[in-house]
Design an enzyme around this catalytic site. Structure first.
Site, PDB file in Angstrom:
ATOM      1  N   ARG A   1      10.799  63.705  56.516  1.00 46.68           N
ATOM      2  CA  ARG A   1      11.331  63.404  57.861  1.00 46.68           C
ATOM      3  C   ARG A   1      10.208  63.423  58.905  1.00 46.68           C
ATOM      4  O   ARG A   1      10.387  63.924  60.016  1.00 46.68           O
ATOM      5  CB  ARG A   1      12.425  64.405  58.266  1.00 46.68           C
ATOM      6  CG  ARG A   1      13.662  64.383  57.403  1.00 46.68           C
ATOM      7  CD  ARG A   1      14.409  63.059  57.505  1.00 46.68           C
ATOM      8  NE  ARG A   1      15.703  63.148  56.884  1.00 46.68           N
ATOM      9  CZ  ARG A   1      15.916  63.021  55.574  1.00 46.68           C
ATOM     10  NH1 ARG A   1      14.913  62.738  54.760  1.00 46.68           N
ATOM     11  NH2 ARG A   1      17.137  63.128  55.092  1.00 46.68           N
TER      12      ARG A   1
ATOM     13  N   SER B   1      22.260  64.951  59.738  1.00 47.31           N
ATOM     14  CA  SER B   1      21.721  66.307  59.568  1.00 47.31           C
ATOM     15  C   SER B   1      21.019  66.713  60.857  1.00 47.31           C
ATOM     16  O   SER B   1      20.137  65.996  61.331  1.00 47.31           O
ATOM     17  CB  SER B   1      20.676  66.342  58.449  1.00 47.31           C
ATOM     18  OG  SER B   1      21.246  66.002  57.225  1.00 47.31           O
TER      19      SER B   1
ATOM     20  N   GLU C   1      15.866  68.422  63.116  1.00 50.52           N
ATOM     21  CA  GLU C   1      15.404  67.099  62.714  1.00 50.52           C
ATOM     22  C   GLU C   1      15.669  66.116  63.857  1.00 50.52           C
ATOM     23  O   GLU C   1      14.877  65.217  64.119  1.00 50.52           O
ATOM     24  CB  GLU C   1      16.182  66.673  61.465  1.00 50.52           C
ATOM     25  CG  GLU C   1      15.756  65.347  60.909  1.00 50.52           C
ATOM     26  CD  GLU C   1      16.821  64.722  60.026  1.00 50.52           C
ATOM     27  OE1 GLU C   1      17.154  63.565  60.272  1.00 50.52           O
ATOM     28  OE2 GLU C   1      17.300  65.395  59.100  1.00 50.52           O
TER      29      GLU C   1
HETATM   30  N1  EPU Z   1      26.123  72.750  51.092  1.00 48.63           N
HETATM   31  C1  EPU Z   1      26.773  73.895  51.465  1.00 48.63           C
HETATM   32  N2  EPU Z   1      27.609  73.821  52.549  1.00 48.63           N
HETATM   33  C2  EPU Z   1      27.818  72.666  53.233  1.00 48.63           C
HETATM   34  C3  EPU Z   1      27.161  71.498  52.825  1.00 48.63           C
HETATM   35  C4  EPU Z   1      26.306  71.570  51.737  1.00 48.63           C
HETATM   36  O1  EPU Z   1      26.623  74.955  50.875  1.00 48.63           O
HETATM   37  O2  EPU Z   1      28.571  72.698  54.229  1.00 48.63           O
HETATM   38  C5  EPU Z   1      25.202  72.811  49.944  1.00 48.63           C
HETATM   39  C6  EPU Z   1      25.553  71.756  48.909  1.00 48.63           C
HETATM   40  O3  EPU Z   1      26.491  72.253  47.979  1.00 48.63           O
HETATM   41  C7  EPU Z   1      24.239  71.434  48.271  1.00 48.63           C
HETATM   42  C8  EPU Z   1      23.235  71.695  49.393  1.00 48.63           C
HETATM   43  O4  EPU Z   1      23.894  72.459  50.391  1.00 48.63           O
HETATM   44  O5  EPU Z   1      23.971  72.327  47.226  1.00 48.63           O
HETATM   45  C9  EPU Z   1      22.665  70.418  49.980  1.00 48.63           C
HETATM   46  O6  EPU Z   1      23.715  69.616  50.525  1.00 48.63           O
HETATM   47  P1  EPU Z   1      23.709  68.008  50.452  1.00 48.63           P
HETATM   48  O7  EPU Z   1      23.482  67.547  49.064  1.00 48.63           O
HETATM   49  O8  EPU Z   1      24.919  67.542  51.176  1.00 48.63           O
HETATM   50  O9  EPU Z   1      22.410  67.544  51.221  1.00 48.63           O
HETATM   51  P2  EPU Z   1      21.572  68.114  52.477  1.00 48.63           P
HETATM   52  O10 EPU Z   1      20.373  68.798  51.942  1.00 48.63           O
HETATM   53  O11 EPU Z   1      22.450  68.892  53.387  1.00 48.63           O
HETATM   54  C10 EPU Z   1      20.041  66.025  52.714  1.00 48.63           C
HETATM   55  C11 EPU Z   1      19.591  65.164  53.857  1.00 48.63           C
HETATM   56  C12 EPU Z   1      20.675  64.134  54.181  1.00 48.63           C
HETATM   57  C13 EPU Z   1      20.926  63.286  52.946  1.00 48.63           C
HETATM   58  C14 EPU Z   1      21.358  64.221  51.804  1.00 48.63           C
HETATM   59  C15 EPU Z   1      21.505  63.474  50.491  1.00 48.63           C
HETATM   60  C16 EPU Z   1      18.111  66.575  55.187  1.00 48.63           C
HETATM   61  C17 EPU Z   1      17.947  67.397  56.419  1.00 48.63           C
HETATM   62  N3  EPU Z   1      19.314  66.017  55.013  1.00 48.63           N
HETATM   63  O12 EPU Z   1      21.171  66.750  53.181  1.00 48.63           O
HETATM   64  O13 EPU Z   1      20.175  63.284  55.199  1.00 48.63           O
HETATM   65  O14 EPU Z   1      21.947  62.341  53.188  1.00 48.63           O
HETATM   66  O15 EPU Z   1      20.344  65.232  51.579  1.00 48.63           O
HETATM   67  O16 EPU Z   1      20.245  63.122  50.015  1.00 48.63           O
HETATM   68  O17 EPU Z   1      17.152  66.436  54.427  1.00 48.63           O
HETATM   69  C18 EPU Z   1      20.095  63.018  57.575  1.00 48.63           C
HETATM   70  O18 EPU Z   1      18.895  63.215  57.492  1.00 48.63           O
HETATM   71  O19 EPU Z   1      20.672  62.781  58.674  1.00 48.63           O
HETATM   72  C19 EPU Z   1      20.912  63.117  56.365  1.00 48.63           C
HETATM   73  C20 EPU Z   1      22.236  63.028  56.398  1.00 48.63           C
END
Ligand code: EPU
Length: 347
Positions: free
Chosen positions: A160, A229, A325
């Site tokens: 990012r 995010s 971010e």
């Molecule tokens: N999780 C929780 N609680 C929640 C949501 C998620 O415990 O309320 C856990 C999930 O179970 C999972 C982990 O957190 O184990 C990660 O969650 P998720 O796979 O939804 O992805 P993220 O790390 O929260 C990142 C990017 C997203 C992208 C997704 C999919 C960042 C900051 N965000 O989210 O990007 O869509 O991976 O690759 O890196 C964005 O940048 O705006 C964005 C949406």
């Protein structure tokens, strides 16, 4: 070129913050840039579709919106080369490439925002990043008034992150991006949610799955205002993970190096008891704790207060510091949560 004065930006940012811009300059072609005053160029904030921006004050700087559109395609034996103008919509571009049978961008489907914004924060999802496909970025420099081509390497892409957020910040704007889509396409199915798909799945099947997952978890900004995010996933020393694993089962993490791991900010916020937490009209989303939503009339300040509360609470629980971010734009330019908290303490 279209210029409007003293206009609300609530329809120009996906968090729907009602901040007033002294001037909005919409650029329909690159030659329009020669018509913009130097004072405006040097003090302006360049806004794409406003899907990664938080206006923290009731006033904003002058806004420049590049609205140049167009997609050029060049076929080569091994790859297809595309040059896409900054004002195109990112998701439309993904749909167009898949429709033409070009694989590569499917994991990046449904990411809100414009093509010109994609390199700035090096958009990424489901194990793939913009930088994986970018050959160059064409950049208009406000001082020299020239367009230069910046190679992938010189864009200094990170998680990012890119040169456009650092040394080139406020120094110019992105005119177009050059992308390479290999004809030896391979599906990327390692990320949770895609890992049960058949290895022979088409790019279209993968894109449909990505759209399905994102639609289920991430609120559509047209229905519930948000900027995706809000915080980055923090990179910490492996010892922090070991400590967490003593207290919790299945702590989500992604290895970065032998000594560092990336934690899931969503999980940290969720485990701090803040999923769905509401402060006035600003809240964390009930299905994805990392997304801050505006339930109606939240101001920039309300979102900042919630972000600050989340950061403090997560730090108290886990000793991990979250960094946002989303970009914070005050009336006289870019700021940050740390800076705003410091100013509040000094008041
Ligand atoms: N999780 C929780 N609680 C929640 C949501 C998620 O415990 O309320 C856990 C999930 O179970 C999972 C982990 O957190 O184990 C990660 O969650 P998720 O796979 O939804 O992805 P993220 O790390 O929260 C990142 C990017 C997203 C992208 C997704 C999919 C960042 C900051 N965000 O989210 O990007 O869509 O991976 O690759 O890196 C964005 O940048 O705006 C964005 C949406």
């Amino acid at each position: 070129m279209k210029v409007s004065n003293h206009q609300s930006l609530s329809c120009f940012n996906t968090l729907a913050i009602n901040a007033i811009a002294p001037k909005i300059i919409e650029l329909e072609s690159i030659s329009d840039l020669s018509l913009v005053d130097d004072i405006d160029l040097k003090s302006a904030y360049v806004l794409g579709e406003g899907s990664n921006t938080l206006f923290v004050d009731t006033q904003t700087p002058v806004i420049i919106k590049p609205a140049f559109t167009g997609i050029e395609l060049n076929e080569h034996e091994e790859y297809t080369e595309l040059e896409v103008k900054a004002g195109e919509n990112w998701h439309q571009l993904v749909l167009t490439t898949i429709d033409k049978g070009l694989g590569g961008l499917e994991n990046l489907a449904l990411i809100p925002g414009s093509v010109g914004a994609a390199p700035v924060q090096n958009i990424g999802a489901y194990g793939v990043e913009f930088s994986d496909f970018c050959r160059y970025v064409k950049w208009f420099d406000f001082t020299t008034k020239q367009v230069v081509k910046i190679s992938n390497r010189d864009c200094q892409f990170g998680y990012r992150d890119s040169i456009f957020k650092r040394s080139l910040k406020d120094k110019g704007l992105i005119v177009s991006v050059g992308l390479i889509l290999s004809k030896r396409w391979q599906p990327k199915l390692t990320y949770a949610g895609l890992d049960d798909l058949d290895k022979t799945s088409s790019a279209k099947t993968i894109m449909d799955r990505v759209i399905e997952i994102r639609s289920a978890k991430l609120p559509n900004p047209n229905h519930l205002a948000n900027a995706g995010s809000f915080f980055k996933n923090p990179v910490v020393d492996s010892s922090v993970l070991s400590e967490l694993e003593r207290k919790y089962d299945n702590v989500p993490n992604y290895p970065i190096s032998d000594t560092e791991v990336k934690l899931a900010a969503a999980w940290l916020i969720d485990k701090s008891g803040l999923k769905g937490y509401r402060l006035g009209d600003a809240a964390t989303h009930e299905k994805q704790a990392l997304v801050i939503v505006n339930h109606g009339n939240a101001s920039g300040k309300d979102i900042v207060d919630l972000a600050s509360y989340i950061k403090t609470t997560v730090f108290q629980h886990f000793g991990v510091m979250l960094e946002h971010e989303v970009r914070f734009i005050a009336k006289d330019g870019e700021t940050s949560l740390v800076q705003l908290e410091r100013e509040q303490t000094n008041d």
